[in-house]
Design a protein around this motif. Structure first.
Motif, PDB file in Angstrom:
ATOM      1  N   GLN A 244      48.868  50.792  90.121  1.00 26.36           N
ATOM      2  CA  GLN A 244      50.105  51.406  89.626  1.00 26.36           C
ATOM      3  C   GLN A 244      51.153  50.325  89.416  1.00 26.36           C
ATOM      4  O   GLN A 244      51.268  49.419  90.240  1.00 26.36           O
ATOM      5  CB  GLN A 244      50.611  52.439  90.623  1.00 26.36           C
ATOM      6  CG  GLN A 244      51.512  53.462  89.970  1.00 26.36           C
ATOM      7  CD  GLN A 244      52.033  54.474  90.978  1.00 26.36           C
ATOM      8  OE1 GLN A 244      52.803  54.110  91.853  1.00 26.36           O
ATOM      9  NE2 GLN A 244      51.620  55.713  90.842  1.00 26.36           N
ATOM     10  N   CYS A 245      51.870  50.430  88.304  1.00 31.27           N
ATOM     11  CA  CYS A 245      52.895  49.425  88.015  1.00 31.27           C
ATOM     12  C   CYS A 245      54.250  50.118  87.885  1.00 31.27           C
ATOM     13  O   CYS A 245      54.332  51.250  87.414  1.00 31.27           O
ATOM     14  CB  CYS A 245      52.550  48.708  86.714  1.00 31.27           C
ATOM     15  SG  CYS A 245      53.821  47.540  86.220  1.00 31.27           S
ATOM     16  N   THR A 246      55.296  49.428  88.302  1.00 31.74           N
ATOM     17  CA  THR A 246      56.623  50.050  88.261  1.00 31.74           C
ATOM     18  C   THR A 246      57.139  50.223  86.825  1.00 31.74           C
ATOM     19  O   THR A 246      58.099  50.946  86.604  1.00 31.74           O
ATOM     20  CB  THR A 246      57.654  49.217  89.056  1.00 31.74           C
ATOM     21  OG1 THR A 246      57.492  47.845  88.703  1.00 31.74           O
ATOM     22  CG2 THR A 246      57.477  49.381  90.543  1.00 31.74           C
ATOM     23  N   CYS A 247      56.479  49.592  85.839  1.00 33.09           N
ATOM     24  CA  CYS A 247      56.922  49.818  84.451  1.00 33.09           C
ATOM     25  C   CYS A 247      56.470  51.204  83.967  1.00 33.09           C
ATOM     26  O   CYS A 247      56.997  51.725  82.995  1.00 33.09           O
ATOM     27  CB  CYS A 247      56.429  48.730  83.514  1.00 33.09           C
ATOM     28  SG  CYS A 247      54.753  48.945  82.919  1.00 33.09           S
ATOM     29  N   ARG A 248      55.499  51.810  84.658  1.00 33.46           N
ATOM     30  CA  ARG A 248      55.037  53.188  84.426  1.00 33.46           C
ATOM     31  C   ARG A 248      54.478  53.427  83.015  1.00 33.46           C
ATOM     32  O   ARG A 248      54.536  54.548  82.517  1.00 33.46           O
ATOM     33  CB  ARG A 248      56.155  54.211  84.702  1.00 33.46           C
ATOM     34  CG  ARG A 248      56.914  53.997  85.975  1.00 33.46           C
ATOM     35  CD  ARG A 248      56.165  54.421  87.184  1.00 33.46           C
ATOM     36  NE  ARG A 248      56.382  55.825  87.501  1.00 33.46           N
ATOM     37  CZ  ARG A 248      55.706  56.492  88.418  1.00 33.46           C
ATOM     38  NH1 ARG A 248      54.749  55.890  89.069  1.00 33.46           N
ATOM     39  NH2 ARG A 248      55.949  57.747  88.656  1.00 33.46           N
ATOM     40  N   MET A 256      47.018  51.254  79.901  1.00 35.49           N
ATOM     41  CA  MET A 256      47.310  50.286  80.956  1.00 35.49           C
ATOM     42  C   MET A 256      48.296  49.231  80.481  1.00 35.49           C
ATOM     43  O   MET A 256      48.178  48.725  79.357  1.00 35.49           O
ATOM     44  CB  MET A 256      46.013  49.567  81.343  1.00 35.49           C
ATOM     45  CG  MET A 256      45.196  50.324  82.331  1.00 35.49           C
ATOM     46  SD  MET A 256      45.907  50.082  83.952  1.00 35.49           S
ATOM     47  CE  MET A 256      45.484  51.635  84.681  1.00 35.49           C
ATOM     48  N   CYS A 257      49.251  48.882  81.324  1.00 33.23           N
ATOM     49  CA  CYS A 257      50.221  47.849  80.945  1.00 33.23           C
ATOM     50  C   CYS A 257      49.639  46.473  81.237  1.00 33.23           C
ATOM     51  O   CYS A 257      48.678  46.336  81.988  1.00 33.23           O
ATOM     52  CB  CYS A 257      51.524  48.041  81.701  1.00 33.23           C
ATOM     53  SG  CYS A 257      51.350  47.796  83.461  1.00 33.23           S
ATOM     54  N   ARG A 258      50.254  45.447  80.637  1.00 30.25           N
ATOM     55  CA  ARG A 258      49.787  44.065  80.829  1.00 30.25           C
ATOM     56  C   ARG A 258      49.855  43.648  82.290  1.00 30.25           C
ATOM     57  O   ARG A 258      49.035  42.864  82.761  1.00 30.25           O
ATOM     58  CB  ARG A 258      50.622  43.108  79.960  1.00 30.25           C
ATOM     59  CG  ARG A 258      52.115  43.165  80.230  1.00 30.25           C
ATOM     60  CD  ARG A 258      52.898  42.494  79.136  1.00 30.25           C
ATOM     61  NE  ARG A 258      52.760  43.208  77.865  1.00 30.25           N
ATOM     62  CZ  ARG A 258      53.275  42.778  76.728  1.00 30.25           C
ATOM     63  NH1 ARG A 258      53.956  41.662  76.696  1.00 30.25           N
ATOM     64  NH2 ARG A 258      53.122  43.470  75.623  1.00 30.25           N
ATOM     65  N   HIS A 259      50.829  44.204  83.043  1.00 29.44           N
ATOM     66  CA  HIS A 259      51.008  43.796  84.445  1.00 29.44           C
ATOM     67  C   HIS A 259      49.853  44.284  85.306  1.00 29.44           C
ATOM     68  O   HIS A 259      49.329  43.544  86.126  1.00 29.44           O
ATOM     69  CB  HIS A 259      52.355  44.326  84.961  1.00 29.44           C
ATOM     70  CG  HIS A 259      53.434  44.313  83.917  1.00 29.44           C
ATOM     71  ND1 HIS A 259      53.997  45.450  83.400  1.00 29.44           N
ATOM     72  CD2 HIS A 259      53.974  43.272  83.240  1.00 29.44           C
ATOM     73  CE1 HIS A 259      54.873  45.122  82.476  1.00 29.44           C
ATOM     74  NE2 HIS A 259      54.878  43.816  82.350  1.00 29.44           N
ATOM     75  N   ALA A 260      49.468  45.548  85.081  1.00 28.99           N
ATOM     76  CA  ALA A 260      48.333  46.096  85.842  1.00 28.99           C
ATOM     77  C   ALA A 260      47.042  45.416  85.392  1.00 28.99           C
ATOM     78  O   ALA A 260      46.185  45.080  86.218  1.00 28.99           O
ATOM     79  CB  ALA A 260      48.248  47.598  85.621  1.00 28.99           C
TER      80      ALA A 260
HETATM   81 ZN    ZN Z   1      53.533  47.356  84.034  1.00 24.74          ZN
END
Ligand code: ZN
Length: 419
Positions: A244-248, A256-260
Motif C-alpha cells: 500500500q502506498c500513501t499516494c493511493r 499500481m503506482c511507481r512507488h509500490a
Molecule cells: Zn505511490
C-alpha cells in the motif's frame, strides 16, 4: 444495473442532484467534478486584487496535499494569508471538502476517472449520435447505433491488444505479466509508472513483524527544469504479499503506482503481482457483458459466445413467463436461480484456483464449463465446451437424473397444457 446501486458517482455541484443521490443511493460515493470547481475560481475570485498569487497557493493546497490533515493546515494558511475567511464560496467549498479534494477522495475507487478529468467526458458515448434536441423516438435508434459503435470499438481494441503489444521497457517480470494481462490502453498507463522508476529512491524506514515501511522519494517535474521532491510511504506485508502506498493510486485508479512497484520489484524482488492487484476491468481476456447486448443491426453469427448468451436469455424469458403466474412457482424459480448462480460462481472461483482441472457443473443438459489456461500462467479464459463433448461423460441424457430447473419447467409446462 441488475438492481445494484453504483459505487461512485461524479457530478458538478448541483444541489438537486446531491439531494437525489443522497436519497436514492445513500451508500454511493458522490464526488464533485474538480474540473468544474477549478473552472469557477476565476469567476468567483478573479476580481480579487491578489488573485494570481492566491490562485497559485490554492492550486498547491488542493493538488499537492497528500493527506487530509495536510490539506486542512494548508487551506487555513491560504485563507488567512489572503484574508478570505469570510468568502462564502470558499467556506462552502471547505465544508464540502470530503467530496472534491483529491486528498479525501483518492482512497475510493473511481474506475480510472482522474480528479482533473471533466465528469462529462463519459458523455462522449453519445457524441455524434444523440443531442439535446433528439426526439425520444429517434433516441432509441441512435442509442442502438452508439451501443453498436462501442461494441465494435471494444472488439477492435481487444484485437489490437492481442496482436500489437507495446514493447517492454524494463526486464521485470511484473511488467511482462501486466503486458500479458492488461489492454494496451491500461498497459500504456502502467508503463508510465515503470518509466518513473528513474525518478524514485526507496529506503527502509522500519520493520514491525511482517510489515516493512519504506520511504520513497519521488522527483516530480513541475514546470520547465523545476523538480519537486515528494515523499511517499509504502507499506509491504511479507506474509500476504500486500502493498500500500500513501499516494493511493491503486485505490483511486486501480493501477499500481511507481512507488509500490519499485518496492515490489527492486527491493523485495517479487516476481509476480498477486492477482488481486490486476483488476478484471482492465484485463483484455475478459468479455464485457454489454458486448452481448444485441442491437437491431447486430449479426451475432460471428460471435458464438454472444449467440449462446442470446439463446440463454430466450430460455430464461420463457421460464420467467411460465413461473410468474403464481406466487409459489415464482418463489420456487427464484430459489432455483439463486442455487444455479451460486453453483456457477463457486465453479468459476474453483476454476480460477485450479487451472488444469475441468470441474463439473451440476446443470444436467447444459454445457460443461472448463477453464483452459492458454499460456499456463496469467491468461484466464472460460470456454463453453460443445454439448457433444459434454455428453460423452456420465449417464446418457435419457436415463440421467433431472435437475430441479428441468423438473420445475416440465411441471409448469404440463400445468399450462392441462389448462
Ligand atoms: Zn505511490
Amino acid at each position: 444495473m441488475s438492481d445494484r446501486a453504483p459505487n461512485a458517482i461524479i457530478t458538478d455541484q448541483d444541489r438537486a442532484m446531491q439531494a437525489a443521490i443522497r436519497r436514492v443511493f445513500p451508500r454511493a460515493n458522490h464526488r464533485f467534478c474538480l474540473w468544474h470547481i477549478m473552472s469557477k475560481v476565476p469567476h468567483k475570485l478573479g476580481s480579487y486584487s491578489q488573485y494570481e498569487n492566491f490562485k497559485g497557493a490554492l492550486l498547491n493546497c488542493v493538488y499537492d496535499s497528500l493527506t487530509c490533515d495536510e490539506f486542512e493546515t494548508r487551506w487555513q494558511q491560504v485563507v488567512e494569508k489572503y484574508n478570505l475567511q469570510e468568502n462564502a464560496w470558499l467556506c462552502q467549498l471547505y465544508g464540502e471538502r470530503h467530496q472534491w479534494v483529491p486528498a479525501y477522495v483518492k482512497g475510493i475507487f473511481w474506475a480510472g476517472m482522474s480528479t482533473t478529468q471533466r465528469s462529462e467526458s463519459m458523455n462522449a458515448f453519445f457524441d455524434g449520435y444523440v443531442g439535446p434536441k433528439t426526439p425520444l423516438k429517434k433516441f432509441v435508434g441512435d442509442y442502438d447505433n452508439a451501443l453498436m459503435r462501442m461494441v465494435e470499438n471494444e472488439r477492435l481494441a481487444d484485437f489490437g491488444s492481442y496482436n500489437k503489444m507495446f514493447p517492454l521497457i524494463t526486464l521485470h517480470s511484473i511488467e511482462r505479466q501486466l503486458q500479458a494481462s492488461y489492454t494496451n490502453e491500461k498497459f500504456k498507463e502502467v508503463q508510465e509508472e515503470f518509466r518513473g522508476f528513474m525518478m524514485c529512491l526507496p529506503s527502509l524506514l522500519k520493520c514491525e513483524g511482517a510489515i516493512s515501511t519504506y520511504e520513497v522519494i519521488d522527483r516530480v517535474r513541475v514546470s520547465g527544469d523545476f523538480i519537486k521532491e515528494v515523499k511517499y510511504c509504502v507499506y509491504f506485508n511479507d506474509t500476504e504479499c500486500e502493498v500500500q502506498c500513501t499516494c493511493r493510486l491503486f485505490e483511486f485508479r486501480g493501477i499500481m503506482c511507481r512507488h509500490a512497484l519499485i518496492v515490489l520489484t527492486l527491493v523485495k524482488d517479487v516476481k509476480e503481482l498477486p492477482s488481486k492487484y490486476i483488476l478484471d476491468r482492465w484485463r483484455k481476456d475478459l468479455k464485457r457483458k454489454y458486448t452481448f447486448v444485441k442491437s437491431s443491426y447486430d449479426d451475432l453469427s460471428g460471435n458464438p459466445k454472444a449467440q449462446k448468451y442470446d439463446d440463454l436469455c430466450n430460455d430464461f424469458s420463457e421460464v420467467a413467463f411460465l413461473a410468474s403466474d403464481y406466487n409459489e412457482t415464482y418463489m420456487t424459480m427464484k430459489a432455483c436461480i439463486r442455487k444455479l448462480k451460486e453453483e456457477l460462481l463457486c465453479n468459476g472461483l474453483r476454476s480460477e484456483s485450479s487451472l488444469s482441472s475441468a470441474p463439473s457443473l451440476h446443470i444436467p443438459g447444459a454445457y460443461s464449463i472448463c477453464n483452459e489456461a492458454t499460456d499456463g500462467r496469467y491468461q484466464k479464459c472460460n470456454k463453453l465446451r460443445s454439448p457433444l463433448v459434454a455428453k460423452s461423460k456420465g449417464k446418457p441424457s435419457s436415463t440421467r437424473k433431472q435437475s430441479i430447473v428441468e423438473k420445475v419447467v416440465r411441471k409448469l409446462k404440463l400445468t399450462k397444457v392441462k389448462k
